[in-house]
Scaffold this motif. Structure first.
Motif, short mmCIF file in Angstrom:
data_model
loop_
_atom_site.label_atom_id
_atom_site.label_comp_id
_atom_site.label_asym_id
_atom_site.label_seq_id
_atom_site.Cartn_x
_atom_site.Cartn_y
_atom_site.Cartn_z
N GLU A 59 19.60 37.42 14.52
CA GLU A 59 19.71 37.63 15.97
C GLU A 59 21.13 38.05 16.34
N LEU A 60 22.11 37.37 15.77
CA LEU A 60 23.50 37.71 16.07
C LEU A 60 23.84 39.12 15.56
N PHE A 61 23.35 39.47 14.39
CA PHE A 61 23.61 40.80 13.83
C PHE A 61 23.00 41.89 14.70
N HIS A 62 21.75 41.71 15.09
CA HIS A 62 21.05 42.74 15.87
C HIS A 62 21.48 42.79 17.33
N ARG A 63 22.17 41.77 17.78
CA ARG A 63 22.63 41.73 19.17
C ARG A 63 23.52 42.92 19.50
N ARG A 64 24.30 43.40 18.54
CA ARG A 64 25.20 44.53 18.80
C ARG A 64 24.43 45.82 19.10
N GLN A 65 23.15 45.86 18.72
CA GLN A 65 22.32 47.03 19.00
C GLN A 65 21.53 46.85 20.30
N ALA A 66 21.74 45.74 20.97
CA ALA A 66 21.01 45.46 22.20
C ALA A 66 21.97 44.97 23.27
N PRO A 67 22.88 45.84 23.74
CA PRO A 67 23.81 45.40 24.77
C PRO A 67 23.07 44.96 26.04
N ASN A 68 23.52 43.89 26.61
CA ASN A 68 22.92 43.32 27.82
C ASN A 68 21.46 42.94 27.63
N GLY A 69 21.06 42.72 26.38
CA GLY A 69 19.69 42.27 26.12
C GLY A 69 18.66 43.38 26.14
N ILE A 70 19.09 44.65 26.11
CA ILE A 70 18.15 45.77 26.11
C ILE A 70 18.29 46.52 24.79
N ALA A 71 17.17 46.65 24.07
CA ALA A 71 17.17 47.41 22.82
C ALA A 71 16.46 48.73 23.07
N GLN A 72 16.93 49.78 22.43
CA GLN A 72 16.32 51.10 22.56
C GLN A 72 15.63 51.45 21.25
N PHE A 73 14.41 51.94 21.34
CA PHE A 73 13.66 52.36 20.17
C PHE A 73 13.17 53.78 20.41
N ASP A 87 19.26 34.59 23.69
CA ASP A 87 19.62 33.32 23.06
C ASP A 87 19.40 33.45 21.56
N PRO A 88 20.47 33.47 20.77
CA PRO A 88 20.30 33.63 19.32
C PRO A 88 19.59 32.44 18.67
N MET A 89 19.50 31.32 19.37
CA MET A 89 18.87 30.13 18.82
C MET A 89 17.37 30.04 19.12
N ALA A 90 16.80 31.02 19.82
CA ALA A 90 15.40 30.95 20.24
C ALA A 90 14.46 30.69 19.07
N ALA A 91 14.54 31.50 18.03
CA ALA A 91 13.65 31.32 16.88
C ALA A 91 13.98 30.04 16.12
N ALA A 92 15.27 29.76 15.97
CA ALA A 92 15.69 28.57 15.22
C ALA A 92 15.23 27.28 15.92
N ASN A 93 15.27 27.26 17.23
CA ASN A 93 14.84 26.06 17.95
C ASN A 93 13.39 25.74 17.64
N ALA A 94 12.54 26.76 17.56
CA ALA A 94 11.13 26.54 17.23
C ALA A 94 10.98 26.04 15.79
N ILE A 95 11.78 26.58 14.88
CA ILE A 95 11.72 26.18 13.48
C ILE A 95 12.21 24.73 13.31
N LEU A 96 13.25 24.37 14.02
CA LEU A 96 13.87 23.06 13.88
C LEU A 96 13.20 21.97 14.71
N ALA A 97 12.40 22.33 15.71
CA ALA A 97 11.84 21.36 16.64
C ALA A 97 11.12 20.18 16.00
N PRO A 98 10.32 20.38 14.95
CA PRO A 98 9.65 19.21 14.36
C PRO A 98 10.60 18.19 13.76
N PHE A 99 11.83 18.61 13.47
CA PHE A 99 12.78 17.72 12.81
C PHE A 99 13.82 17.15 13.76
N VAL A 100 14.17 17.90 14.82
CA VAL A 100 15.24 17.47 15.72
C VAL A 100 14.76 17.33 17.16
N GLY A 101 13.51 17.68 17.44
CA GLY A 101 13.00 17.65 18.81
C GLY A 101 13.43 18.90 19.56
#
Length: 105
Positions: A59-73, A87-101
């Motif tokens: 997420e952090l790496f690809h953020r540079r290709q999506a300024p202001n949260g907009i990606a062009q394809f 939010d770069p933690m969006a996917a990680a929060n779902a992965i970690l939720a069973p262990f950390v809430g």
């Protein structure tokens, strides 16, 4: 896992130059810090922590290709703009939720 694993994940098969590899390394370090902070004192299996760190790093790496949260394809109809998560933690929060809430930010 290392920054090299992140580089392979975000650019499979690509020969990356030194500046990009340096950026990948920074993304990896930031991802490790963010995931460690989210985990806190919880017990999380190493494989889960690694996957969460990989997702945050991507997420952090690809953020540079999506300024202001907009990606062009490139699309035939010219409608390739798409809003992405800021939010770069969006996917990680779902992965970690069973262990950390679920955290509330």
């Amino acid at each position: 896992m290392t920054a090299a694993d992140l580089a392979a994940y975000v650019s499979p098969g690509a020969a990356l130059g030194a500046p990009v590899l340096a950026f990948v390394g920074k993304c990896w370090g930031e991802a490790e810090a963010l995931v460690s902070q989210r985990i806190g004192g919880a017990t999380v299996p190493p494989v889960i922590k690694e996957r969460a760190t990989l997702e945050v790093g991507a997420e952090l790496f690809h953020r540079r290709q999506a300024p202001n949260g907009i990606a062009q394809f490139a699309t035939p109809d010219g409608g390739g703009a798409m809003r992405v998560s800021r939010d770069p933690m969006a996917a990680a929060n779902a992965i970690l939720a069973p262990f950390v809430g679920r955290g509330i930010a």
